[in-house]
Design an enzyme around this catalytic site. Structure first.
Site, PDB file in Angstrom:
ATOM      1  N   THR A 148     -24.456 -55.502 -44.963  1.00 56.74           N
ATOM      2  CA  THR A 148     -23.500 -54.398 -44.772  1.00 56.74           C
ATOM      3  C   THR A 148     -22.432 -54.513 -45.862  1.00 56.74           C
ATOM      4  OG1 THR A 148     -22.330 -55.696 -43.086  1.00 56.74           O
ATOM      5  CG2 THR A 148     -23.924 -54.088 -42.304  1.00 56.74           C
ATOM      6  N   THR A 181     -20.769 -58.156 -38.441  1.00 62.27           N
ATOM      7  CA  THR A 181     -21.632 -58.739 -37.441  1.00 62.27           C
ATOM      8  C   THR A 181     -22.522 -59.762 -38.087  1.00 62.27           C
ATOM      9  OG1 THR A 181     -21.621 -56.664 -36.323  1.00 62.27           O
ATOM     10  CG2 THR A 181     -23.296 -58.193 -35.651  1.00 62.27           C
ATOM     11  N   ASN A 380     -10.490 -53.758 -44.331  1.00 59.06           N
ATOM     12  CA  ASN A 380     -10.586 -53.509 -42.899  1.00 59.06           C
ATOM     13  C   ASN A 380      -9.639 -52.440 -42.388  1.00 59.06           C
ATOM     14  OD1 ASN A 380     -12.687 -55.369 -41.873  1.00 59.06           O
ATOM     15  ND2 ASN A 380     -11.427 -56.832 -42.988  1.00 59.06           N
ATOM     16  N   SER A 385     -13.410 -47.456 -44.591  1.00 60.70           N
ATOM     17  CA  SER A 385     -14.420 -47.198 -43.554  1.00 60.70           C
ATOM     18  C   SER A 385     -14.496 -45.717 -43.230  1.00 60.70           C
ATOM     19  CB  SER A 385     -14.109 -47.985 -42.289  1.00 60.70           C
ATOM     20  OG  SER A 385     -12.928 -47.532 -41.700  1.00 60.70           O
TER      21      SER A 385
END
Lengths: 385, 385
Positions: A148, A181, A380, A385
């Site tokens: 990712t 993840t 983040n 995003s």
């Protein structure tokens, strides 16, 4: 090589359109046997993604025929529709491979809370495309398809006496396994039954992935899966296999730490002199999760006061006036007071070693973490995003 | 006004050279009675600064004659020498005030691990200078002298029926009271004995400072002190006093949150529908400490998946598929799945409200926190220290 280094495995990684970049996003790893044993450990987060809910049930028979993994969507908090997507993925793979659906482990990674019918169709088509592309040389493609925000694929191989272990991993944020993840697939051609595979996997993850705590944020999708083909025909010495599996897991954990989102330091917090291993882990993890300590390391500031303040929040056995702290070999704190001048500490290198001696016993543990940087905040926040 | 708003108190704030900037750095608050009752709550960090070690013992008699506070040095992990510095500070103040040393509470804030004989001499001289400057109008000077990275002094006053409560606070980082540092002094001229003062103080801090968790980092030096002069001669209704004291503490807690280092959002995480208040606090604190959630809010990204992932790490009673999450009035998640589009959420305002309904009971709690920003990282890396 990756997961196809041991005999008895095929893999593939393909682009199914889940990633807007068009990069590979669906991987399949198939166990061709003769054994089809397997074991898996899952996130301890109580908010679990749909693939975790499926895989936890499916593993109960100790059999893994194949693992289907997708990036580009975590399929977490997507309700009954999302669970059906996972279930249909397992059924599609099982049908194409001619096996039972409970033999299929499913892993997903990406944004939480998304997964509509377009997502489902792409995952199902991608699964079929990957199965059509399986090969004994497909391990590296699989490792790339699960990335990712990872900047590099993570793979490891260990060769024992007549048997071998292969592995691949992804994960760059939400790295506190126990949660965007961490997914790991390990393979071996050693001869092991499911119970032994499970015991070895739990021992190995306990001292490797469970001691990686990049940002204190536990994922809803973490899964580490071990597939046993037995294709070597060799039953390994249990201690030798345990040691090799732990080494492969630790190698992959260090690769995850090295590629953690926005990090400028890879920090190993080694706790010694602890009354118990549990105490050592608790102390290491508390320091690893202290934002003020992490920001100080980013600023190349050997701020040992923040280390002691973090230790003080734990329930570990220690006397604050017995604790020693060294950073990159310089003892800046001894017996809870100042020792060498902080100017002697060189924190310029990326690899950073913090040694904490609790003087409370003989137990030790090392926790791997990263610093808190501008780039971590940037990656983040919504900018990315 | 601050701590000198109630009758029976004098205060001062002076520059003793502890801060390189030459700003005020020593404060004294004196209780002129007739009562000399007092109570205090201290950091629960097991690594405690020398002034905490002293004050915890000194308070046992329930008497507080005065509080001496310094910024510019935490006097933490400075060994036996540092404890002697605190002890000498209490003795100097006691001698000049003509009282016993155990009646003197000492509070310090600043860098951990420093405090030599130069530091000691400046603290002792500053204490004498402040005592020589005491006045009934000195509350505001005292509030300024305890500032470190605070950009504004924090003060509050409540006037009851014939009695009043005054307060001052400092703290901008290491804000997870329960740790560089929160100091609060509260004063009242109401008539209360030490036991009542202690009970009221514990109730008030439990629902105010204990629910502020700006950065998850607990200080070694936190102390909240209540001094009772009884100078009003009025014995207040206990419930009215309790409510007033909680309101003053909550007001000061919000001022701390508003001035938190580098923050761009002041976030109130309101947890409702919890099985117990303890569950509500645990869930709120877990979200407040999740760096990915905090970075998302900085980026104006209503990333509710990160909220649920944080809830999932708690031991609170909940079913992930019953949880609702709203941000600034828009329900983005209901029953553990997507609800309103995230584009409807406006996170531009500094004040941010996250509402979490666990659907597990009737209990509620609100935790106050801040976002994780570039400025937080900057202020807490070596660039600024």
């Amino acid at each position: 090589m990756s997961v196809t280094a041991p005999a008895g495995f095929e893999a593939a990684g393909v682009a199914a359109g889940l990633k807007s970049t068009g990069k590979p996003d669906v991987a399949v790893v198939v166990n061709r046997g003769p054994l089809k044993a397997g074991a898996a450990v899952f996130t301890s987060n109580r908010a679990k993604a749909n693939p975790i809910l499926w895989s936890q049930e499916a593993i109960k028979g100790g059999v893994i025929e194949a693992v289907v993994l997708n990036s580009g969507g975590a399929n977490c908090f997507t309700g009954a529709f999302g669970f059906q997507t996972t279930h249909q993925t397992a059924e599609r793979a099982a049908e194409l491979l001619g096996v039972g659906a409970v033999g299929i482990q499913v892993c997903s990674t990406g944004l939480i809370g998304t997964g509509d019918d377009v997502f489902r169709a792409k995952v199902l088509d991608g699964t079929a495309k990957a199965i059509a592309s399986l090969s004994v040389g497909g391990g590296d493609d699989a490792a790339r398809a699960i990335m990712t925000t990872d900047t590099v694929p993570k793979t490891a191989v260990h060769r024992g006496g007549g048997w071998s272990i292969g592995g691949m991993a992804k994960g760059a944020g939400m790295l506190a396994p126990g949660l965007a993840t961490m997914l790991v697939v390990l393979t071996t051609d050693a001869v092991l039954d499911a119970a032994a595979a499970d015991a070895h996997l739990r021992s190995a993850t306990n001292v490797s992935f469970d001691r990686l705590d990049s940002d204190g944020c536990m994922s809803t999708n973490d899964q580490v899966t071990l597939l046993v083909s037995g294709a070597s025909g060799v039953t390994p010495d249990p201690e030798e296999f345990a040691s090799a599996l732990a080494a492969v897991c630790s190698d992959l954990a260090r690769q995850l730490q090295a590629d953690a989102e926005g990090a400028s330091h890879a920090i190993a917090i080694e706790v010694v002199g602890a009354a118990s291993e549990q105490d050592a882990v608790e102390v290491g993890r508390s320091v690893a999760r202290n934002n003020l300590f992490k920001a100080a390391i980013f600023g190349n500031d050997p701020n040992w006061g923040r280390v002691l303040a973090a230790i003080g929040t734990t329930s570990a056995e220690f006397d604050p006036y017995q604790v020693d702290v060294s950073m990159n070999g310089v003892r800046v704190c001894s017996a809870g007071g100042p020792d060498r001048p902080r100017e002697e500490v060189d924190l310029a290198p990326r690899d950073t070693h913090v040694l904490i001696d609790l003087h409370a016993g003989e137990a030790t543990a090392t926790i791997l973490t990263n610093d808190l940087t501008h780039d971590y905040v940037h990656e983040n926040s919504a900018y990315s995003s």
